[in-house]
Design a protein around this motif. Structure first.
Motif, PDB file in Angstrom:
ATOM      1  N   THR A  49      17.182  -9.511  37.639  1.00 28.17           N
ATOM      2  CA  THR A  49      17.088  -9.891  39.049  1.00 28.17           C
ATOM      3  C   THR A  49      17.511 -11.338  39.255  1.00 28.17           C
ATOM      4  OG1 THR A  49      14.778 -10.560  38.789  1.00 28.17           O
ATOM      5  CG2 THR A  49      15.191  -8.272  39.425  1.00 28.17           C
ATOM      6  N   PHE A  50      17.376 -12.157  38.210  1.00 27.81           N
ATOM      7  CA  PHE A  50      17.766 -13.575  38.216  1.00 27.81           C
ATOM      8  C   PHE A  50      17.071 -14.389  39.308  1.00 27.81           C
ATOM      9  CE2 PHE A  50      21.615 -11.614  36.207  1.00 27.81           C
ATOM     10  CZ  PHE A  50      21.427 -12.180  34.951  1.00 27.81           C
ATOM     11  N   GLN A  51      15.850 -13.977  39.664  1.00 25.38           N
ATOM     12  CA  GLN A  51      15.087 -14.782  40.615  1.00 25.38           C
ATOM     13  C   GLN A  51      14.824 -16.175  40.060  1.00 25.38           C
ATOM     14  OE1 GLN A  51      14.419 -13.845  43.789  1.00 25.38           O
ATOM     15  NE2 GLN A  51      15.675 -12.069  43.259  1.00 25.38           N
ATOM     16  N   GLN A  70      11.563 -10.795  35.098  1.00 24.00           N
ATOM     17  CA  GLN A  70      12.614 -10.078  35.821  1.00 24.00           C
ATOM     18  C   GLN A  70      12.091  -8.837  36.538  1.00 24.00           C
ATOM     19  OE1 GLN A  70      15.713 -11.492  35.972  1.00 24.00           O
ATOM     20  NE2 GLN A  70      14.891 -13.139  34.703  1.00 24.00           N
ATOM     21  N   ASN A  71      11.289  -8.035  35.830  1.00 24.57           N
ATOM     22  CA  ASN A  71      10.805  -6.792  36.442  1.00 24.57           C
ATOM     23  C   ASN A  71       9.308  -6.565  36.223  1.00 24.57           C
ATOM     24  OD1 ASN A  71      10.817  -6.065  33.719  1.00 24.57           O
ATOM     25  ND2 ASN A  71      12.563  -4.683  33.899  1.00 24.57           N
ATOM     26  N   ASP A  72       8.562  -7.666  36.059  1.00 21.08           N
ATOM     27  CA  ASP A  72       7.127  -7.567  35.762  1.00 21.08           C
ATOM     28  C   ASP A  72       6.332  -6.777  36.794  1.00 21.08           C
ATOM     29  OD1 ASP A  72       8.398 -10.252  35.215  1.00 21.08           O
ATOM     30  OD2 ASP A  72       6.746 -10.375  33.791  1.00 21.08           O
ATOM     31  N   LEU A  73       6.674  -6.910  38.054  1.00 23.22           N
ATOM     32  CA  LEU A  73       5.827  -6.412  39.136  1.00 23.22           C
ATOM     33  C   LEU A  73       5.661  -4.894  39.132  1.00 23.22           C
ATOM     34  CD1 LEU A  73       6.923  -8.717  42.111  1.00 23.22           C
ATOM     35  CD2 LEU A  73       4.909  -8.929  40.629  1.00 23.22           C
ATOM     36  N   SER A  74       6.684  -4.172  38.715  1.00 22.27           N
ATOM     37  CA  SER A  74       6.606  -2.711  38.822  1.00 22.27           C
ATOM     38  C   SER A  74       6.940  -1.968  37.539  1.00 22.27           C
ATOM     39  CB  SER A  74       7.539  -2.229  39.935  1.00 22.27           C
ATOM     40  OG  SER A  74       8.860  -2.667  39.692  1.00 22.27           O
ATOM     41  N   ILE A  75       7.268  -2.691  36.465  1.00 19.78           N
ATOM     42  CA  ILE A  75       7.798  -2.023  35.280  1.00 19.78           C
ATOM     43  C   ILE A  75       6.801  -1.075  34.614  1.00 19.78           C
ATOM     44  CG2 ILE A  75       7.151  -3.829  33.618  1.00 19.78           C
ATOM     45  CD1 ILE A  75      10.422  -1.728  33.707  1.00 19.78           C
ATOM     46  N   ASP A  76       5.511  -1.336  34.763  1.00 18.14           N
ATOM     47  CA  ASP A  76       4.518  -0.469  34.118  1.00 18.14           C
ATOM     48  C   ASP A  76       4.637   0.976  34.584  1.00 18.14           C
ATOM     49  OD1 ASP A  76       3.519  -2.523  32.623  1.00 18.14           O
ATOM     50  OD2 ASP A  76       1.772  -2.909  33.883  1.00 18.14           O
ATOM     51  N   ASP A  77       5.037   1.187  35.816  1.00 15.55           N
ATOM     52  CA  ASP A  77       5.182   2.543  36.344  1.00 15.55           C
ATOM     53  C   ASP A  77       6.385   3.270  35.751  1.00 15.55           C
ATOM     54  OD1 ASP A  77       2.984   2.156  38.005  1.00 15.55           O
ATOM     55  OD2 ASP A  77       4.216   1.464  39.687  1.00 15.55           O
ATOM     56  N   PHE A  78       7.293   2.535  35.136  1.00 18.38           N
ATOM     57  CA  PHE A  78       8.559   3.116  34.674  1.00 18.38           C
ATOM     58  C   PHE A  78       8.649   3.268  33.161  1.00 18.38           C
ATOM     59  CE2 PHE A  78       9.401   1.473  38.851  1.00 18.38           C
ATOM     60  CZ  PHE A  78      10.249   2.413  39.413  1.00 18.38           C
ATOM     61  N   LYS A  79       7.778   2.613  32.430  1.00 21.82           N
ATOM     62  CA  LYS A  79       7.853   2.633  30.966  1.00 21.82           C
ATOM     63  C   LYS A  79       7.748   4.052  30.418  1.00 21.82           C
ATOM     64  CE  LYS A  79       5.689  -1.915  30.187  1.00 21.82           C
ATOM     65  NZ  LYS A  79       4.458  -2.560  29.663  1.00 21.82           N
ATOM     66  N   ILE A 120      26.260 -13.651  30.146  1.00 24.32           N
ATOM     67  CA  ILE A 120      26.361 -14.914  30.872  1.00 24.32           C
ATOM     68  C   ILE A 120      25.654 -14.747  32.209  1.00 24.32           C
ATOM     69  CG2 ILE A 120      27.927 -16.588  31.933  1.00 24.32           C
ATOM     70  CD1 ILE A 120      30.030 -15.764  29.866  1.00 24.32           C
ATOM     71  N   ASP A 121      24.766 -15.676  32.528  1.00 23.70           N
ATOM     72  CA  ASP A 121      23.999 -15.569  33.771  1.00 23.70           C
ATOM     73  C   ASP A 121      24.823 -16.091  34.953  1.00 23.70           C
ATOM     74  OD1 ASP A 121      23.833 -18.364  33.662  1.00 23.70           O
ATOM     75  OD2 ASP A 121      21.698 -18.400  34.143  1.00 23.70           O
ATOM     76  N   PRO A 122      24.341 -15.913  36.182  1.00 27.60           N
ATOM     77  CA  PRO A 122      25.117 -16.339  37.351  1.00 27.60           C
ATOM     78  C   PRO A 122      25.359 -17.847  37.420  1.00 27.60           C
ATOM     79  CG  PRO A 122      23.407 -14.780  37.987  1.00 27.60           C
ATOM     80  CD  PRO A 122      23.126 -15.175  36.580  1.00 27.60           C
TER      81      PRO A 122
END
Length: 272
Positions: A9-11, A176-185, A219-221
């Motif tokens: 997500t590169f936040q 990057q994806n901490d908020l919702s990743i538990d539902d997808f593992k 390479i990041d943005p």
């Protein structure tokens, strides 16, 4: 789209490095020139969604003129016939991110425009037909997660006829994806069950979490190398300040992993 499991997500980049979170066009072109100069052979423009970048065609053209094999990874929503026609001389490969063939699942996982409008299988079929029409090399990327691991893609892959079908185990990345990743593992066994179900698909290229981590030069943005070997992004210094070789030494990149996961293949796609 609003893919809830997105690895990148590169936040953090947007908040700490640059006001817009990415390099201006001129510096992005310079990064491409520098990596070509030291011998890189292939470049993939990914995201997020790379087609949101208004100067993406300029980057693709520059990379191709420097002798690089070129690829984009896209959700396909902005992949118009006009883009396919105009970039035919410079873009070798198109990788479509297709994680489910079910509208309901795509909405659940966020693989939908604004998180609400999935593209649908008929859209993908028409798009793939046009990609073949313009002689691009086709790759399909599928992130296997808790909502799609029971799906069967065989018929769709038979129709699509990609040269490669990259099947990736959904990957937790801190920051990057901490908020919702538990539902997808999913477990390693669940991932293996998906791969086993599709073992007769000869173009399948499966990558588990262990195989993904540390095996990509990215390479990041903001124009820095980064890697994810420890489950979070680690960044180098700026490539344009450090130089390619010095910046690459600042991250942990495992060449053996890259080779073992099938990272080297015949990626030349001669454009007529």
């Amino acid at each position: 789209m609003r893919c809830k499991f997105c690895f990148a997500t590169f936040q953090d980049v947007k908040q700490t490095i640059l006001p817009k979170g990415h390099l201006p066009k001129e510096k992005a072109i310079k990064v491409i020139q520098e990596i070509a100069k030291v011998g890189f052979e292939k470049i993939t423009f990914a995201g997020g969604e790379p087609l949101l970048c208004p100067w993406l065609p300029d980057l693709i053209k520059m990379a191709k003129q420097l002798g690089l094999t070129t690829m984009i990874v896209t959700n396909g929503s902005r992949l118009t016939k006009q883009f396919l026609k105009e970039n035919q001389k410079y873009l070798d490969w198109i990788a479509l991110s297709i994680d489910s063939l079910e509208d309901k699942i795509n909405i659940t996982i966020g693989r939908a425009i604004t998180g609400k409008k999935p593209l649908g299988i008929s859209f993908y079929e028409e798009l793939i037909t046009n990609i073949h029409k313009y002689n691009y090399g086709l790759k399909i990327n599928t992130v296997v997660n808790a909502f799609n691991f029971i799906e069967n893609f065989k018929s769709f892959i038979d129709f699509a006829k990609p040269k490669r079908w990259k099947v990736l185990q959904v990957l937790p990345i801190e920051g990057q994806n901490d908020l919702s990743i538990d539902d997808f593992k999913i477990s390693d066994n669940q991932f293996k069950s998906f791969v086993l179900k599709h073992q007769t698909v000869d173009v399948i290229v499966p990558e588990s979490n262990e195989e993904i981590k540390g095996s990509y030069v990215m390479i990041d943005p903001a124009g820095r190398f980064f890697e994810n070997s420890e489950g979070k992004h680690k960044y180098s210094g700026q490539i344009l300040e450090e130089g390619v070789e010095n910046a690459l030494k600042m991250v942990n990149y495992d060449l053996d992993k890259f080779i073992n996961r099938g990272g080297i293949y015949d990626w030349k796609n001669e454009i007529s």
